[in-house]
Design a protein around this motif. Structure first.
Motif, mmCIF file in Angstrom:
data_model
loop_
_atom_site.group_PDB
_atom_site.id
_atom_site.type_symbol
_atom_site.label_atom_id
_atom_site.label_comp_id
_atom_site.label_asym_id
_atom_site.label_seq_id
_atom_site.Cartn_x
_atom_site.Cartn_y
_atom_site.Cartn_z
ATOM 1 N N PHE A 9 53.794 68.221 89.238
ATOM 2 C CA PHE A 9 54.104 68.159 90.669
ATOM 3 C C PHE A 9 54.005 66.733 91.185
ATOM 4 C CE2 PHE A 9 51.809 68.490 94.918
ATOM 5 C CZ PHE A 9 52.973 68.479 95.675
ATOM 6 N N SER A 10 52.972 66.015 90.795
ATOM 7 C CA SER A 10 52.783 64.648 91.257
ATOM 8 C C SER A 10 53.880 63.725 90.734
ATOM 9 C CB SER A 10 51.406 64.125 90.831
ATOM 10 O OG SER A 10 51.205 62.801 91.287
ATOM 11 N N TYR A 11 54.356 63.974 89.516
ATOM 12 C CA TYR A 11 55.467 63.187 88.968
ATOM 13 C C TYR A 11 56.690 63.329 89.871
ATOM 14 C CZ TYR A 11 58.883 61.499 85.492
ATOM 15 O OH TYR A 11 59.875 60.804 84.842
ATOM 16 N N ILE A 12 56.997 64.573 90.265
ATOM 17 C CA ILE A 12 58.123 64.816 91.163
ATOM 18 C C ILE A 12 57.895 64.122 92.506
ATOM 19 C CG2 ILE A 12 59.392 66.583 92.443
ATOM 20 C CD1 ILE A 12 58.707 68.542 90.158
ATOM 21 N N LYS A 13 56.699 64.336 93.065
ATOM 22 C CA LYS A 13 56.401 63.833 94.404
ATOM 23 C C LYS A 13 56.408 62.302 94.446
ATOM 24 C CE LYS A 13 52.244 64.634 95.989
ATOM 25 N NZ LYS A 13 51.076 65.294 96.623
ATOM 26 N N THR A 14 55.797 61.682 93.466
ATOM 27 C CA THR A 14 55.691 60.228 93.461
ATOM 28 C C THR A 14 57.053 59.567 93.244
ATOM 29 O OG1 THR A 14 53.456 60.428 92.531
ATOM 30 C CG2 THR A 14 54.492 58.257 92.429
ATOM 31 N N LEU A 15 57.862 60.149 92.365
ATOM 32 C CA LEU A 15 59.153 59.558 92.004
ATOM 33 C C LEU A 15 60.309 60.246 92.727
ATOM 34 C CD1 LEU A 15 58.460 59.157 88.180
ATOM 35 C CD2 LEU A 15 58.077 57.493 90.014
ATOM 36 N N TRP A 38 63.501 71.076 95.939
ATOM 37 C CA TRP A 38 63.715 70.000 96.916
ATOM 38 C C TRP A 38 64.359 68.800 96.240
ATOM 39 C CZ3 TRP A 38 62.417 64.912 97.326
ATOM 40 C CH2 TRP A 38 62.550 64.313 98.575
ATOM 41 N N GLN A 39 63.866 68.445 95.054
ATOM 42 C CA GLN A 39 64.369 67.297 94.312
ATOM 43 C C GLN A 39 65.822 67.522 93.876
ATOM 44 O OE1 GLN A 39 62.681 66.735 90.357
ATOM 45 N NE2 GLN A 39 62.344 64.561 90.773
ATOM 46 N N TRP A 40 66.119 68.742 93.442
ATOM 47 C CA TRP A 40 67.489 69.042 93.028
ATOM 48 C C TRP A 40 68.457 68.937 94.214
ATOM 49 C CZ3 TRP A 40 66.449 74.158 89.824
ATOM 50 C CH2 TRP A 40 65.686 73.832 88.684
ATOM 51 N N ILE A 41 68.019 69.415 95.376
ATOM 52 C CA ILE A 41 68.863 69.330 96.578
ATOM 53 C C ILE A 41 69.078 67.862 96.979
ATOM 54 C CG2 ILE A 41 68.990 69.853 99.045
ATOM 55 C CD1 ILE A 41 67.396 72.427 98.454
ATOM 56 N N GLN A 59 61.273 76.014 104.950
ATOM 57 C CA GLN A 59 61.046 74.802 105.726
ATOM 58 C C GLN A 59 60.671 73.630 104.820
ATOM 59 O OE1 GLN A 59 58.075 75.700 108.689
ATOM 60 N NE2 GLN A 59 59.189 77.512 109.397
ATOM 61 N N LEU A 60 59.770 73.871 103.876
ATOM 62 C CA LEU A 60 59.302 72.808 102.994
ATOM 63 C C LEU A 60 60.396 72.344 102.040
ATOM 64 C CD1 LEU A 60 55.792 74.262 102.065
ATOM 65 C CD2 LEU A 60 56.239 72.301 103.542
ATOM 66 N N THR A 61 61.199 73.284 101.547
ATOM 67 C CA THR A 61 62.157 72.979 100.490
ATOM 68 C C THR A 61 63.424 72.329 101.021
ATOM 69 O OG1 THR A 61 61.295 74.892 99.274
ATOM 70 C CG2 THR A 61 63.372 73.984 98.505
#
Length: 549
Positions: free
Chosen positions: A291-297, A470-473, A524-526
């Motif tokens: 999760f942090s890898y996604i969030k940070t990058l 979220w990242q894919w969108i 909402q989050l996504t």
């Protein structure tokens, strides 16, 4: 009703004991845990250390802004002398030297008994990711641990009359406190919610340190979600102050830190150094790390992760993370703990065979790499994990501290940040949606540890699920079927998968739950323009809106 703290039987009431208010609902049975002396200690810590949390969280935001702007995480030049230095941690107590299998779970009363009775070395009692921190669960969880330390904990199931109690030689108890980002809305200091981590630490320490030391053990903690050595320094100051205040030998409090954020993997030496008097090991919190890898990058289109089911520990960026943690820990005399096996035993013999094979494969990789122990989420997997580590560690050793990995080539920032190959699939996206909705619904209604599709899920699972979509969108990812992932596609799938969940759970369970509210929060989050730091932050507002209104 607000209950102002007054310490009447102390010789002097200091400024630091003023202004603490317990606004959570009071019950007579809470008086032991929320005693005046315990709250005075909590007020003392809040007055001294709560302001520092705001500064640390601001530091997180500043570092993330730099990454968003194009500066990738890297090892710190200003602390190179610490990484190159010849130093070791203070030491590891006897009852923490052999941790080849640990079980984790929330501080529910029956869970505490079953976990301490499991055939494992350590039970990590969790106030964090596997606990939905409703007020009653937090306070009663402290009482459960106090009773466990005193050996008096018992539980009778009201439905079937089954009785649970501690057996001889229970597992060593370690309490995991909440992360620095989580507040406790039911206790205010100077009108503001205190850090949940300080509440969890203060109450567990205060009520149990004497009994634990008399038993030859001690006040042991897991610290989650550190992002920098400055946060480790803050904790070191909390521990040093507490030890001095209670006239304890420096280093009496012992901690294991989870390395479950991408920024922290670049500061493991520094984290060990800051906490060298108190720390005994680091742990690969791999689900939160993903999760942090996604969030940070999140701003980097070349580092979009595939389906979470494909992001396994043999992927280059995760393998580098595991191996660097082992090498760093063992160089400093600290234990290097492996990650979670989240499987649940299956009733069907064929499925059970597959479950045990997957657990064995996972644990063999960890043991071969040199980890000193691992985590399981269910007592039924303890024997399988134990057998693997017994084969590698043997009966005459406690751990694998002798495996230095000195022959390894230096692990670089490039390896730790390496993109992960794999596909984004419609099946994976739909599975993410079903799992996240069910977990969020459980969390906002008070349950943080949920069996879903054969896995024991905690908050990290939902965080990966929502941040991945979220990242894919954001980066216009195409599914393997050719579909472009958009907010509209996600909303369409969410509506469809909600109906699947309804069919799977049945009308009564679905209609009696909070699935629509969970789906709204998930959506909402996504689909938000910015990736929210943690879903548990807005989730906590929902969870506590009645008790603090």
């Amino acid at each position: 009703m607000k209950v102002a703290l007054e310490v009447r039987h102390m010789s002097q009431v200091t400024e630091l004991t003023q202004g603490l208010e317990v606004i959570g609902p009071q019950k007579p049975e809470y008086e032991t845990i929320l005693s005046e002396d315990a709250l005075a200690f909590l007020a003392d810590l809040a007055g001294r250390f709560a302001p520092g949390v705001k500064q640390l969280l601001a530091g997180r935001e500043a570092r993330q802004a730099m990454v968003d702007a194009g500066q990738l995480p890297d090892f710190l030049s200003e602390t190179k002398d610490i990484r190159d230095g010849d130093w070791k941690i203070l030491g590891i107590p006897e009852d923490l030297r052999d941790r080849r299998v640990e079980i984790t779970g929330p501080v529910d009363r029956k869970m505490v008994i079953n976990a301490l009775n499991a055939r494992v070395k350590v039970f990590m009692a969790d106030f964090e990711d596997s606990l939905s921190p409703a007020w009653d669960k937090v306070v009663e969880g402290q009482q459960n641990l106090k009773d466990a330390v005193e050996g008096t904990i018992e539980y009778t199931n009201p439905a079937n009359g089954k009785h649970y109690q501690l057996e001889e030689n229970p597992a060593v108890l370690i309490a995991r406190v909440r992360g620095l980002h989580l507040k406790e809305n039911h206790i205010l200091y100077n009108g503001e919610p205190i850090p949940g981590a300080l509440m969890d630490f203060a109450l567990y320490f205060y009520h149990n340190y004497r009994a634990l030391l008399q038993q030859g053990s001690g006040p042991y903690f897991y610290i989650p979600k550190l992002q920098s050595h400055l946060e480790a320094r803050w904790w070191a100051q909390v521990f040093a102050y507490t030890e001095e205040k209670f006239c304890l030998q420096p280093g009496t409090i012992k901690v294991t830190c989870l390395i479950e954020t991408l920024p922290a993997v670049f500061e493991m030496d520094e984290i060990l150094y800051e906490l060298r008097n108190n720390i005994v090991g680091l742990n690969c919190g791999r689900w939160d790390y993903i999760f942090s890898y996604i969030k940070t990058l999140r701003n980097y289109p070349d580092r979009v992760l595939p389906d979470r089911q494909q992001v396994t520990m043999d992927k280059p960026f995760l393998s580098a993370y595991s191996r660097l943690l082992i090498k760093t820990c063992h160089k400093r005399g600290a234990l290097a703990m492996g990650g979670m096996a989240a499987f649940i035993p299956a009733k069907d013999p064929a499925k059970q065979e597959q479950v045990l094979a997957k657990v064995t494969q996972d644990k063999e990789l960890e043991a071969r790499n040199g980890h000193d122990g691992t985590w399981v989420a269910h007592p039924g997997l303890a024997d399988t994990a134990m057998a693997v580590f017994n084969d590698h560690i043997g009966p005459d050793m406690d751990n694998q501290l002798h495996i230095t990995r000195d022959v390894d080539a230096p692990i670089t920032a490039r390896e730790l940040l390496m993109p992960c190959e794999g596909e984004a699939t419609e099946e994976g996206m739909r599975a993410n949606i079903r799992i996240a909705v069910q977990y969020i619904e459980a969390w906002i209604t008070g349950n943080g540890c949920v069996p879903i599709y054969g896995l024991m899920e905690d908050a990290a699972t939902a965080e990966i699920s929502r941040s991945s979509i979220w990242q894919w969108i954001k980066h216009g990812k195409h599914l393997s079927s050719g579909q472009l992932v958009t907010a509209e596609l996600f909303r369409s799938m969410l509506k469809q998968e909600l109906e699947v969940v309804r069919e799977e759970l049945g009308e009564e369970r679905f209609n009696g739950g909070a699935f629509d509210r969970a789906a709204d929060l998930f959506e909402q989050l996504t689909t938000a323009d910015e990736l929210a730091e943690f879903l548990t932050l807005p989730g906590y507002q929902i969870l506590t809106q009645e008790t603090v209104s």
